[in-house]
Design a protein around this motif. Structure first.
Motif, short mmCIF file in Angstrom:
data_model
loop_
_atom_site.label_atom_id
_atom_site.label_comp_id
_atom_site.label_asym_id
_atom_site.label_seq_id
_atom_site.Cartn_x
_atom_site.Cartn_y
_atom_site.Cartn_z
N ALA A 745 0.84 -1.20 0.00
CA ALA A 745 0.00 0.00 0.00
C ALA A 745 0.88 1.26 0.00
O ALA A 745 1.94 1.29 0.63
N PHE A 746 0.45 2.29 -0.70
CA PHE A 746 1.16 3.56 -0.77
C PHE A 746 0.13 4.69 -0.75
O PHE A 746 -1.04 4.49 -1.14
N ILE A 747 0.56 5.89 -0.28
CA ILE A 747 -0.35 7.04 -0.13
C ILE A 747 0.18 8.17 -1.00
O ILE A 747 1.30 8.65 -0.81
N PRO A 748 -0.59 8.68 -1.99
CA PRO A 748 -0.17 9.84 -2.79
C PRO A 748 -0.21 11.11 -1.95
O PRO A 748 -1.18 11.36 -1.23
N LEU A 749 0.86 11.92 -2.01
CA LEU A 749 0.95 13.16 -1.26
C LEU A 749 1.90 14.08 -2.02
O LEU A 749 2.99 13.67 -2.40
N ALA A 750 1.49 15.42 -2.22
CA ALA A 750 2.30 16.31 -3.04
C ALA A 750 2.24 17.71 -2.48
O ALA A 750 1.33 18.09 -1.71
N VAL A 751 3.24 18.52 -2.84
CA VAL A 751 3.27 19.92 -2.46
C VAL A 751 2.21 20.66 -3.24
O VAL A 751 1.68 20.18 -4.24
N THR A 752 1.92 21.90 -2.77
CA THR A 752 0.94 22.72 -3.47
C THR A 752 1.55 23.27 -4.74
O THR A 752 2.76 23.22 -4.95
N SER A 753 0.69 23.84 -5.56
CA SER A 753 1.18 24.54 -6.74
C SER A 753 1.71 25.90 -6.34
O SER A 753 1.52 26.35 -5.19
N GLU A 754 2.35 26.59 -7.22
CA GLU A 754 2.94 27.88 -6.94
C GLU A 754 1.86 28.93 -6.70
O GLU A 754 0.75 28.83 -7.24
N PRO A 755 2.16 29.96 -5.85
CA PRO A 755 1.18 31.04 -5.67
C PRO A 755 0.90 31.75 -7.00
O PRO A 755 1.71 31.71 -7.92
N THR A 756 -0.22 32.44 -7.05
CA THR A 756 -0.65 33.08 -8.30
C THR A 756 -0.78 34.58 -8.10
O THR A 756 -0.87 35.09 -6.96
N MET A 757 -0.82 35.30 -9.20
CA MET A 757 -1.11 36.73 -9.24
C MET A 757 -0.17 37.53 -8.32
O MET A 757 -0.59 38.37 -7.52
N LEU A 758 1.11 37.27 -8.40
CA LEU A 758 2.09 38.03 -7.60
C LEU A 758 2.31 39.39 -8.26
O LEU A 758 2.76 39.46 -9.41
N VAL A 759 1.99 40.49 -7.54
CA VAL A 759 2.11 41.84 -8.08
C VAL A 759 2.69 42.76 -7.00
O VAL A 759 2.69 42.44 -5.80
N VAL A 760 3.17 43.91 -7.46
CA VAL A 760 3.68 44.95 -6.55
C VAL A 760 2.51 45.82 -6.13
O VAL A 760 1.80 46.36 -6.99
N ASP A 761 2.29 45.94 -4.83
CA ASP A 761 1.16 46.72 -4.34
C ASP A 761 1.57 48.17 -4.05
O ASP A 761 0.80 49.09 -4.30
N ASP A 762 2.78 48.37 -3.50
CA ASP A 762 3.18 49.74 -3.17
C ASP A 762 4.72 49.77 -3.08
O ASP A 762 5.36 48.76 -2.75
N ILE A 763 5.26 50.96 -3.38
CA ILE A 763 6.71 51.16 -3.32
C ILE A 763 6.98 52.50 -2.61
O ILE A 763 6.37 53.52 -2.95
N THR A 764 7.87 52.43 -1.64
CA THR A 764 8.36 53.67 -0.99
C THR A 764 9.88 53.72 -1.15
O THR A 764 10.45 52.89 -1.87
N ASP A 765 10.48 54.68 -0.46
CA ASP A 765 11.93 54.82 -0.63
C ASP A 765 12.72 53.69 0.03
O ASP A 765 13.89 53.46 -0.32
N ASN A 766 12.13 52.95 0.99
CA ASN A 766 12.86 51.87 1.65
C ASN A 766 12.02 50.61 1.87
O ASN A 766 12.45 49.69 2.55
#
Length: 1185
Positions: A745-766
């Motif tokens: 007997a064996f059990i299938p188990l896997a990592v999640t898929s990659e995160p989605t919709m990665l965007v820059v929300d705000d930028i300041t000087d630091n």
């Protein structure tokens, strides 16, 4: 019945013409020609006689058809003209020939036309006599046929007469026409009675000729030819005077009258009519005419004499209508008033109709040439001979060129091209020759002539038979040639070969040869059927020759007929095997089956061998693996011995494989492998089946329906976190093996898929703030959190920003150096490990970005914003810009008082709020957004409307009959909205109850009709705008009294106008651009009566019950509202109006802009600053909603 006259043809093939009527209109007496066939022993030629009939009923104008003959004669005025030679045939290349047929027989007449110079088929007509068209008579006894030969270019026309009757005899004519060309030909048909009916009748006795000068000279008495008929019973029908009918009828109607009244002896009746005294018109040209008929013997001389009343008249002689010129045969003499024509050496061709013309008069006669009978001078002698000899019978007659007939046993001897008999004539001698006599030629032969008969007996006997070499008994090997030979005398005697009493016919394999005394029977390849007793019987002899033939054949085993490759028979274990092998041999061989050294007996229980007829068989009731091996067949007979081997291969299903191994396990898949089975069942392994099941379940599921050739497989679509087991089946050509043992007997188990919709929300000087969305696939292991990493551009060292996992999808990276560029990535973490990272595609500059301001005016605010007095006004106007813009509002160019209007500003929008709107709040509001030196301006028009005031003045303009004319002026206060109509009411002065006369009236004058006479009315009017009716109405100061007038006005009648019309769009749809997420409308107007049915379509598909669309139709204005459209809603929209009178439609294109996701914008290559600007706009829209 009289038949049409047979006319002799001139040398050029054209029929001669008969004499036309006289010029004074009195036609000559009609002629009827009778053809009588003499008996066979005196059949020389046809005799013709002309009988004159009374013609009292013929009209004075004359008829050409009063002469019953084929041709038409020349008119008397044309007799003096030179006679042109008739032209040769221009169309017919073969003409129908006269013929004779017995009663009940068939005859065919053929005409041929050459078509080389003809563009189409010529037209042909067949006639009997002068007028009867045979095309309408086709049927059982008459058939017309046309054929065309493409090679010879010849049209063939045939007329078939089937089962001829006596009344079919007569003259026939064939006419061919092609454009302006014409050709014709006449021919005769003679129908003879059968010999049985004419044996007792002496036809010559019917020819009774009296002495010249008597009244009945030249008449034919043929009443003896008429058949004897029983007298018919008299009926009660009234008697008819046929005599008077015939006297008053035309000659061409005699036959019809005779047929109608059942007259059989028409000729006798016509003779009686001839004897009726009649006034004979005295001839002006002839003192004495020709006799009605003359007779002369063949070879003799005849004188035809006429006596002229005027010797100076020019005289012309004619034969069958053709003028006779002086020749040694025809001599003309003059003796006073007598004119004599002498015909020397008369022949059968001189048997014709002769006439002489003197001026306009003409007289005719008939000349009969009598032939002398042919006598036999020397008769034939009897002959006795043997077969194959030549026989020649000789006879001598009295005259050369005589026609004779050879008979055998009373039957005429055939003398055609393929006949054994030959006939030849040398002067007065006639011969019948038989070149190769046979016994069938024995009989009585006779020769018949018109003046006698001679007969003799011929006897043909066989020659004595002698046997020089008899047939010999033989033994022949099967397949070898066989030759039987014998010699007999005489050599020309044919014979027949027999085998076992059956006649032998030659064919491709068997040949029978006869050469002189030698008779041979040859067979190229002998077969078993050729064995037996052979007999040769000479034809005509009772003796025969015999021999016995014996065929032998060595034994043979015919394995080729089994079609087994390498003589190998494959059988599935457990099945029954019956192997039948053909064998041959003469005599039948003894058969032994062996496997190794063991002999297989016929009495075996499970395995046995049998032999019968021409085959032997091996039977195994239930095959086993041990039955595989080589089997030997031994055949023996007196001709020799033969052996053969057959290999039997017993195959079975393979053994099950060992338990499979599962080395690698994924999220919903695994990798498995196994070893092939130790025993393949005697047949190669074709592939494998794989099954799996959950460990807790007992139900196995097959994973492949096509065989797997390899010994590895990757099952997929498994549920994570659930234990599974797998097993294997091996398959060969026989079947499927038993299953293998299940895997661990064996059990299938896997990592999640990659995160989605990665965007820059705000930028300041630091700092840099990023956000993302969870992975699309998380799996059974769940999601523990996210790990954010960054690295300086140009370096591969990734720095973990958050030491602990964050569960949020937004994170701010701090402690960055201003002006540097970094790359950011995010990983999802669970129990199975870290997922693949999601990385920003572009580097991020750590520096705050100035974004010019941009006001995003909602679509509904781009038009005048209308609200009623007392309603609240709440407007949200989004805008863009970084850093936070400065917002200013002006009304009509002046600052807004905060006490009247509330304004609230945020980072991305500005809200203007009026709790209770008043008419003073109407105006143009100007919004200005400023970021440093950048500025954007927008104007919003707000209109606050209220109910209108009443009309200013209402007066009664005129009163007449039952009508009142009213006039008023518009209200002073329109409620800050256009006046859309008026409502007029009336009230009786007695009751003062108000009733509405008309609503939504647009004009400022009206005539109220149908008022009651004697009543007094007041009127009032309300004004109306988009908010409704005015609160008060203006009433007339005076009343209108409806009085009764003395005169009554009669109103004219008017026809109602037909307002019906087919749909017609007065305002079409307009191509529109819409913003994703904002409602949009499509508008058009249509005019139609009756009211049409409106259908909206998108891309030619009808929109039905879709909650994203709302449809309105008011006063012909059709509106389609699309709620929160997306790019998918773009396309071709159609509005279609339908009523009973027709239909119409208009189209427009709708394009929806916006609505893209951050990922879609990144895929399209949009810069980050523009993506950020777009996402902020979308955020403003969401907040407004």
């Amino acid at each position: 019945m009289p038949e049409p006259t047979k006319k002799d043809e001139t040398p050029n093939g054209q029929p001669e013409e008969s004499v036309a009527p006289d010029s004074n209109g009195a036609p000559p007496l009609p002629e009827i020609s009778l053809e009588v066939s003499p008996p066979p022993e005196d059949a020389n030629s046809l005799k013709k006689l002309s009988v004159e009939l009374p013609n009292d009923s013929v009209p004075a104008m004359g008829r050409k058809d009063s002469v019953w003959s084929l041709g038409e004669g020349q008119a008397p005025e044309e007799l003096d003209k030179p006679i042109d030679t008739p032209p040769l045939s221009i169309l017919l290349i073969e003409k129908p020939q006269s013929g004779t047929v017995a009663v009940g027989g068939d005859i065919t007449f053929v005409a041929k036309v050459e078509a080389k110079d003809l563009l189409r088929k010529p037209t042909i007509k067949w006639f009997k006599g002068k007028w009867m068209d045979l095309a309408s008579k086709t049927g059982k006894h008459l058939q017309l046929k046309e054929t065309f030969d493409r090679f010879t270019k010849i049209h063939t026309f045939e007329m078939h007469i089937i089962k001829a009757k006596e009344n079919y005899a007569g003259n026939y004519r064939c006419e061919v026409t092609y454009k302006d060309k014409f050709d014709s030909c006449s021919f005769d048909l003679e129908v003879k009675e059968t010999e049985q009916g004419s044996q007792n009748i002496d036809i010559r006795s019917a020819f009774k000729r009296s002495s010249e000068g008597q009244e009945d000279a030249g008449e034919l008495d043929f009443s003896g030819l008429l058949k004897h008929r029983e007298p018919k019973q008299q009926d009660d029908t009234p008697e008819v005077d046929v005599w008077e009918i015939l006297k008053n009828a035309r000659p061409d109607e005699y036959e019809k009258i005779a047929f109608m009244y059942g007259i059989t002896d028409l000729r006798g009746l016509l003779r009686r009519m001839k004897k009726i005294p009649k006034e004979e018109k005295k001839s002006e040209a002839f003192a004495k005419k020709l006799e009605p008929a003359y007779q002369v013997d063949k070879g003799g001389k005849i004188r035809l004499v006429v006596d002229l009343a005027d010797p100076t008249v020019e005289l012309k002689w004619y034969k069958n209508g053709q003028e006779i010129r002086p020749t040694p045969k025809y001599i003309f003499e003059h003796k006073g008033t007598q004119r004599i024509m002498v015909i020397n050496n008369c022949t059968v061709n001189d048997d014709a109709a002769y006439s002489v013309a003197a001026g306009d008069e003409k007289c005719s006669t008939e000349l009969f040439v009598k032939e002398l009978p042919i006598k036999i001078v020397k008769g034939i002698e009897p002959v006795k001979t043997t077969v194959n000899e030549r026989i020649e019978l000789e006879c001598e007659v009295s005259e050369e060129g005589a026609q004779v007939k050879w008979m055998k046993n009373g039957v005429e001897v055939p003398t055609g091209v393929r006949s054994r008999y030959r006939v030849k004539c040398e002067g007065t001698k006639h011969y019948l020759v038989i070149d190769d006599a046979s016994r069938e030629d024995t009989g009585t032969y006779s020769i018949m002539a018109t003046g006698g008969t001679s007969e003799a007996h011929i006897q043909v006997d066989l020659k004595p038979l002698k046997i020089y070499q008899d047939l010999q008994d033989m033994t022949v090997l099967l397949g070898q040639p066989l030759k039987l030979h014998c010699e007999i005398y005489p050599g020309n005697v044919p014979g027949r070969w027999y085998r076992n009493g059956q006649l032998i016919q030659p064919n491709d394999r068997l040949n029978i040869i006869h050469r002189n005394k030698v008779h041979r029977l040859e067979i190229e390849t002998t077969s078993l059927h050729d064995a037996g007793d052979y007999t040769f019987v000479p034809e005509g002899y009772s003796q025969s020759l015999s021999a016995k033939i014996h065929i032998i054949d060595p034994p043979r085993v015919h394995l080729d007929s089994l079609n087994f490759p390498d003589n190998t028979v494959t059988i599935v274990a457990g099945n029954k095997l019956r192997l039948e092998i053909p064998i041959s041999g003469e005599p039948a061989p003894r058969v032994v089956w062996m496997k190794g050294e063991r002999v297989i007996l016929e009495s075996g229980h499970r395995v046995r061998a049998e032999t019968y007829g021409d085959q032997t068989s091996l039977t195994i009731e239930v095959t086993e693996r041990e039955d595989s091996g080589n089997y030997k067949i031994v055949l023996q007979n007196e001709a020799g011995e033969a052996t053969a081997s057959v290999k039997i291969k017993v195959v079975d299903i393979p053994d099950p494989p060992e338990a499979p191994l599962v080395p690698v396990v994924g999220g919903d898949w695994c990798s498995m492998s196994w070893e092939p089975p130790k025993y393949d069942g005697g047949s190669p392994i074709l592939g494998y089946f794989v099954e799996r099941k959950k460990k807790q379940s007992s139900r196995w599921m097959r994973l492949n329906f096509d065989l797997i050739k390899e010994t590895t497989f990757e099952p997929k679509k498994m549920i994570e976190g659930v234990p599974y087991e797998v097993r294997i089946f091996a398959v060969n050509a026989i079947g499927v093996s038993k299953p293998s043992e299940p895997s661990k007997a064996f059990i299938p188990l896997a990592v999640t898929s990659e995160p989605t919709m990665l965007v820059v929300d705000d930028i300041t000087d630091n700092t840099v703030t990023v956000k993302w969305r969870p992975p699309e696939t998380i799996g059974a292991a769940g999601l523990d959190g996210y790990l954010v990493e960054y690295c300086i551009e140009g370096s591969n060292d990734w720095i973990i920003s958050n030491k602990e996992l964050t569960e949020k999808t937004k994170y701010t990276i701090t402690g960055l150096t201003p002006g540097c560029k970094i790359l950011v990535r995010v990983k999802a973490i669970n129990a199975a490990g870290a997922s693949a990272p999601r990385t920003l595609q572009h580097s991020i500059l750590v520096k705050e970005v100035i974004e010019p301001p941009k006001i995003r005016v909602p679509r509904h605010l781009k038009q005048t914003y209308t609200r009623r007095v007392g309603e609240a006004v709440n407007l949200v106007v989004p805008f863009l810009g970084k850093p936070r813009p400065k917002v200013m509002w002006l009304k009509d160019g002046k600052p807004i008082e905060p006490s009247h209007v509330s304004i609230r500003n945020t980072d991305c929008d500005s809200i203007i709020f009026i709790r209770k709107a008043e008419r003073s709040h109407s105006g143009k509001y100007e919004m200005t957004v400023q970021v440093e030196n950048h500025m954007d301006t927008a104007i919003i028009d707000i209109q606050i409307v209220d109910l209108p005031g009443p009309p200013q003045c209402v007066t009664i303009e005129d009163v007449w009959g039952g009508n009142v004319a009213l006039v008023w002026t518009p209200p002073k206060d329109n409620g800050n909205a256009p006046i859309t109509g008026y409502t007029i009411q009336k009230a009786d002065k007695k009751t003062m109850e108000w009733y509405t006369c008309i609503e939504h009236y647009h004009r400022t004058c009206i005539t109220i009709t149908e008022l009651v006479v004697g009543n007094e009315y007041f009127f009032r009017i309300f004004s109306e705008n988009m908010c409704g009716l005015s609160e008060t109405a203006t009433q007339t100061k005076k009343s209108a009294l409806i009085v009764k007038e003395g005169l009554q006005l009669k109103m004219p009648e008017y026809n109602d106008h037909d307002f019906k019309e087919a749909p017609k769009f007065t305002q079409p749809l307009i191509n529109t651009f819409a913003i994703a997420g904002y409602n949009t409308t499509l508008n058009c107007s249509v005019r139609a009566n009756p009211r049409p049915k409106v259908i909206w379509m998108k891309n030619k598909i009808v929109i039905v019950d879709d909650p994203r669309y709302r449809m309105f139709s008011n006063q012909g204005v059709c509106t389609l509202e699309i709620r929160k459209p997306s790019p998918y809603d773009g396309g071709l929209y159609t509005c279609k109006a339908i009523n009973d009178l027709g239909e119409a439609q208009v189209d427009c294109k709708l394009e929806v802009k916006g609505g893209f996701t951050f990922y879609e914008l990144m895929q399209r290559g949009v810069p980050l600053n523009l993506i950020d600007k777009y996402m902020n706009e979308a955020k403003v829209v969401e907040q407004e909603k």
